[in-house]
Design an enzyme around this catalytic site. Structure first.
Site, PDB file in Angstrom:
ATOM      1  N   GLU A  37       0.775  -1.305  -0.052  1.00 32.95           N
ATOM      2  CA  GLU A  37       0.113   0.171   0.125  1.00 32.95           C
ATOM      3  C   GLU A  37       0.865   1.149  -0.168  1.00 32.95           C
ATOM      4  O   GLU A  37       1.953   1.323   0.400  1.00 32.95           O
ATOM      5  CB  GLU A  37      -0.985   0.131   1.191  1.00 32.95           C
ATOM      6  CG  GLU A  37      -1.767  -1.308   1.453  1.00 32.95           C
ATOM      7  CD  GLU A  37      -2.976  -1.299   0.161  1.00 32.95           C
ATOM      8  OE1 GLU A  37      -3.000  -0.271  -0.553  1.00 32.95           O
ATOM      9  OE2 GLU A  37      -3.540  -2.345   0.070  1.00 32.95           O
ATOM     10  N   GLY A  38       0.331   2.292  -0.653  1.00 34.37           N
ATOM     11  CA  GLY A  38       1.228   3.459  -0.807  1.00 34.37           C
ATOM     12  C   GLY A  38       0.819   4.563   0.421  1.00 34.37           C
ATOM     13  O   GLY A  38       0.220   4.202   1.392  1.00 34.37           O
ATOM     14  N   ARG A 275      -1.054  11.814 -12.405  1.00 32.29           N
ATOM     15  CA  ARG A 275      -0.560  10.777 -11.974  1.00 32.29           C
ATOM     16  C   ARG A 275      -0.039   9.951 -13.131  1.00 32.29           C
ATOM     17  O   ARG A 275      -0.787   9.861 -13.900  1.00 32.29           O
ATOM     18  CB  ARG A 275      -1.397   9.883 -11.000  1.00 32.29           C
ATOM     19  CG  ARG A 275      -0.995   8.744 -10.291  1.00 32.29           C
ATOM     20  CD  ARG A 275      -0.198   9.109  -9.165  1.00 32.29           C
ATOM     21  NE  ARG A 275      -0.261   7.903  -8.008  1.00 32.29           N
ATOM     22  CZ  ARG A 275       0.544   7.068  -8.539  1.00 32.29           C
ATOM     23  NH1 ARG A 275       1.335   6.829  -9.670  1.00 32.29           N
ATOM     24  NH2 ARG A 275       0.574   5.792  -7.714  1.00 32.29           N
ATOM     25  N   ASP A 354       4.799  19.106  -2.542  1.00 31.35           N
ATOM     26  CA  ASP A 354       3.944  19.271  -3.504  1.00 31.35           C
ATOM     27  C   ASP A 354       2.392  19.346  -3.176  1.00 31.35           C
ATOM     28  O   ASP A 354       1.491  20.092  -3.810  1.00 31.35           O
ATOM     29  CB  ASP A 354       3.847  17.874  -4.501  1.00 31.35           C
ATOM     30  CG  ASP A 354       5.136  18.115  -5.579  1.00 31.35           C
ATOM     31  OD1 ASP A 354       5.368  19.286  -5.680  1.00 31.35           O
ATOM     32  OD2 ASP A 354       5.284  17.159  -6.201  1.00 31.35           O
ATOM     33  N   THR A 371      -5.223   8.410  -4.257  1.00 32.39           N
ATOM     34  CA  THR A 371      -5.399   8.783  -3.070  1.00 32.39           C
ATOM     35  C   THR A 371      -4.482  10.109  -2.478  1.00 32.39           C
ATOM     36  O   THR A 371      -4.654  10.752  -1.867  1.00 32.39           O
ATOM     37  CB  THR A 371      -4.982   7.676  -1.814  1.00 32.39           C
ATOM     38  OG1 THR A 371      -3.701   7.262  -2.292  1.00 32.39           O
ATOM     39  CG2 THR A 371      -5.904   6.592  -2.009  1.00 32.39           C
TER      40      THR A 371
HETATM   41  C1  LIG Z   1      -3.952   2.096  -7.421  1.00 32.93           C
HETATM   42  C2  LIG Z   1      -3.039   2.249  -6.420  1.00 32.93           C
HETATM   43  O1  LIG Z   1      -2.603   3.704  -6.342  1.00 32.93           O
HETATM   44  C3  LIG Z   1      -2.028   4.137  -5.279  1.00 32.93           C
HETATM   45  O2  LIG Z   1      -1.407   5.322  -5.835  1.00 32.93           O
HETATM   46  P1  LIG Z   1      -2.090   6.748  -5.425  1.00 32.93           P
HETATM   47  O3  LIG Z   1      -3.480   6.530  -4.619  1.00 32.93           O
HETATM   48  O4  LIG Z   1      -2.125   7.801  -6.260  1.00 32.93           O
HETATM   49  O5  LIG Z   1      -1.287   7.513  -4.122  1.00 32.93           O
HETATM   50  P2  LIG Z   1      -0.119   6.968  -3.167  1.00 32.93           P
HETATM   51  O6  LIG Z   1      -0.644   5.595  -2.509  1.00 32.93           O
HETATM   52  O7  LIG Z   1       0.249   7.935  -2.275  1.00 32.93           O
HETATM   53  O8  LIG Z   1       1.123   6.459  -4.083  1.00 32.93           O
HETATM   54  C4  LIG Z   1       1.700   7.308  -4.946  1.00 32.93           C
HETATM   55  C5  LIG Z   1       2.970   7.939  -4.564  1.00 32.93           C
HETATM   56  O9  LIG Z   1       3.497   8.134  -5.735  1.00 32.93           O
HETATM   57  C6  LIG Z   1       4.591   9.417  -5.479  1.00 32.93           C
HETATM   58  N1  LIG Z   1       3.591  10.433  -6.110  1.00 32.93           N
HETATM   59  C7  LIG Z   1       2.736  10.326  -6.841  1.00 32.93           C
HETATM   60  N2  LIG Z   1       2.314  11.681  -7.419  1.00 32.93           N
HETATM   61  C8  LIG Z   1       3.123  12.512  -7.033  1.00 32.93           C
HETATM   62  C9  LIG Z   1       3.359  13.814  -7.165  1.00 32.93           C
HETATM   63  O10 LIG Z   1       2.637  14.433  -8.063  1.00 32.93           O
HETATM   64  N3  LIG Z   1       4.464  14.581  -6.638  1.00 32.93           N
HETATM   65  C10 LIG Z   1       5.259  13.562  -6.015  1.00 32.93           C
HETATM   66  N4  LIG Z   1       6.134  14.228  -5.336  1.00 32.93           N
HETATM   67  N5  LIG Z   1       5.315  12.356  -5.591  1.00 32.93           N
HETATM   68  C11 LIG Z   1       4.113  11.798  -6.438  1.00 32.93           C
HETATM   69  C12 LIG Z   1       4.314   9.758  -3.924  1.00 32.93           C
HETATM   70  O11 LIG Z   1       5.489   8.982  -3.465  1.00 32.93           O
HETATM   71  C13 LIG Z   1       3.115   8.981  -3.600  1.00 32.93           C
HETATM   72  O12 LIG Z   1       2.947   8.862  -2.232  1.00 32.93           O
HETATM   73  C14 LIG Z   1      -0.662   3.327  -5.154  1.00 32.93           C
HETATM   74  O13 LIG Z   1      -0.085   3.359  -3.836  1.00 32.93           O
HETATM   75  C15 LIG Z   1      -0.860   1.845  -5.358  1.00 32.93           C
HETATM   76  O14 LIG Z   1       0.264   1.277  -5.159  1.00 32.93           O
HETATM   77  C16 LIG Z   1      -1.681   1.732  -6.402  1.00 32.93           C
HETATM   78  O15 LIG Z   1      -1.069   1.681  -7.676  1.00 32.93           O
END
Ligand SMILES: C[C@@H]1O[C@H](OP(=O)(O)OP(=O)(O)OC[C@H]2O[C@@H](n3cnc4c(=O)[nH]c(N)nc43)[C@H](O)[C@@H]2O)[C@@H](O)[C@H](O)[C@@H]1O
Length: 411
Positions: A37-38, A275, A354, A371
């Site tokens: 999980e992210g 994203r 960000d 998320t």
């Molecule tokens: C579908 C799911 O979506 C989930 O992603 P989602 O909800 O976008 O969001 P997160 O769970 O936070 O995971 C995305 C991660 O990618 C990086 N990241 C994404 N967008 C940005 C941005 O605009 N700026 C920066 N600095 N970093 C970014 C950051 O480390 C962030 O925590 C994933 O965690 C799961 O693995 C799975 O893929």
């Protein structure tokens, strides 16, 4: 010194000489989340447990919820190690303590390498495949399914990898679990152990998503001051944006905010959270091409009569460059830390910077079901932006595109 028993518990950091049995015999609830999980879903899982603890601690003030350290997440692409980071690296944990009794792992006296019991949550078997679905909240100690391979029997106990470290547990029980996090109360009520772990905590759901308590918990999750300061300095230097100019100032303490008036203007820029990364294949129908993203941004810029985009993305340098070219005639700003800043803030801190900059923009457009975008929308709700300036998303090229649900703040 134990001054406060507000809402039924003493904030742990003010409690050193408290004679209350809660402080003489503290008990610790650890938790962990599925490693894949992210960051931003993990924040949501924390809230489910924090709301539970907020209520539970009123009756059982000996319990503290221990925040699992952050270990190098899949999305943290920088090649230096980012392990064992405490929550205070990213968040104002003192502010969070004003909502529920939470502590960083290194605040647990004698950081334990041994716990008494792990409850590993799992879904009921066939829960999602049988047609006849039992929706009631329930749990049952059951034989362990696949996740059990994580625990190795050693001597009279088990060895488990939790938040990236090896732990010994005297016992491990698998719990088929369906329902709200507060159902955990029934598990803990019958238990006399001191150190209990709830593993796979993401299986537990919100008690009540989007109600007053949810938002209190969410408001208490202020970011670490050094990240806020960095984001604010960047806004001022590159976007001519400050809280006072933009009307986005909120009270210094979350408890002092009593409501919002949806008149906040924000800085003279739009924020685009685009994203890319794993969404390019995981959500490929909903991720726009860069040409389409640029077209959608130009439509918004014209509508809002603005000239500047703050671009926040996990796309690569080539993506950013191409988008800048496609938006010739407009200013595209990105936050680019030096390697020393990246090393200091870490990937998670840069992502938060960000998010902070996005939470102050006049208009926000995010990515479908990210998320990361959801958390920005929440920050903007806390500041009082008009909903139509917050709940927007990019559309895929051939998609029947629905805009995001409007989860409005409640006081
Ligand atoms: C579908 C799911 O979506 C989930 O992603 P989602 O909800 O976008 O969001 P997160 O769970 O936070 O995971 C995305 C991660 O990618 C990086 N990241 C994404 N967008 C940005 C941005 O605009 N700026 C920066 N600095 N970093 C970014 C950051 O480390 C962030 O925590 C994933 O965690 C799961 O693995 C799975 O893929």
């Amino acid at each position: 010194k134990c001054t406060v028993v507000k809402d039924g518990y003493c904030p742990v950091d003010k409690s050193s000489s408290c004679s209350d049995s809660a402080f003489l015999n503290p008990r610790y609830l650890f938790y962990d989340v599925n490693p894949s999980e992210g960051f931003n879903l993990r924040r949501d899982v924390f809230m489910r447990l924090a709301v539970f603890m907020h209520k539970f601690a009123k009756k059982h003030n000996e319990w503290k919820l221990v925040l699992p350290p952050w270990n190098h997440l899949y999305h943290w692409k920088s090649d230096f190690k980012q392990d064992h980071l405490p929550w205070r690296h990213f968040f104002d944990v003192d502010s969070m303590k004003e909502f529920a009794p939470v502590i960083d792992l290194d605040e647990v006296p004698e950081e334990p390498s041994e716990v008494d019991l792990v409850y590993s949550l799992q879904h009921f078997e066939n829960a999602f495949t049988t047609k006849k679905w039992d929706w009631s909240d329930r749990f049952e100690i059951k034989p362990c399914n696949g996740t059990f391979s994580k625990y190795r029997e050693v001597g009279s106990g088990y060895l488990a990898s939790l938040w990236g470290s090896l732990f010994q547990s005297k016992d491990v029980k698998c719990v088929s679990f369906q329902g709200r996090a507060s159902l955990l109360e029934e598990l803990l009520d019958d238990d006399a152990h001191i150190r209990i772990v709830i593993d796979r905590a993401e299986v537990a759901l919100h008690d009540s998503f989007g109600d007053k308590l949810y938002w209190e918990c969410r408001r208490s999750m202020r970011f670490a001051q050094r990240l806020v300061s960095e984001a604010n300095a960047f806004r001022q230097s590159y976007l001519n944006s400050t809280d006072d100019l933009d009307g986005t100032r909120i009270p210094a303490r979350w408890q002092d905010q009593k409501g919002i008036v949806r008149k906040v203007k924000g800085g003279l820029y739009i924020c685009a959270h685009l994203r890319r990364g794993d969404f390019l294949y995981g959500r490929k129908n909903e991720v726009p091409t860069l040409e389409s993203a640029a077209d959608q941004l130009i439509t918004v810029l014209v509508e809002q009569n603005l000239k500047t985009v703050f671009l926040c993305t996990d796309g690569d340098e080539a993506d950013k460059l191409k988008l800048k070219l496609l938006l010739t005639g407009y200013t595209v700003v990105t936050y680019e830390p030096t390697s020393a800043e990246l090393n200091s803030f870490k990937d998670g801190g840069v992502a938060i910077i960000d998010q902070i900059i996005c939470s102050q923009a006049r208009y926000f457009i995010g990515s479908h079901e990210s998320t990361f975008s959801f958390r920005i929308q929440e920050e903007r709700e806390i500041r009082g932006f008009p909903v139509e300036h917050t709940f927007n998303r990019f559309c895929g090229l051939n998609e029947k595109c629905e805009q995001p649900s409007k989860w409005e703040i409640v006081f």
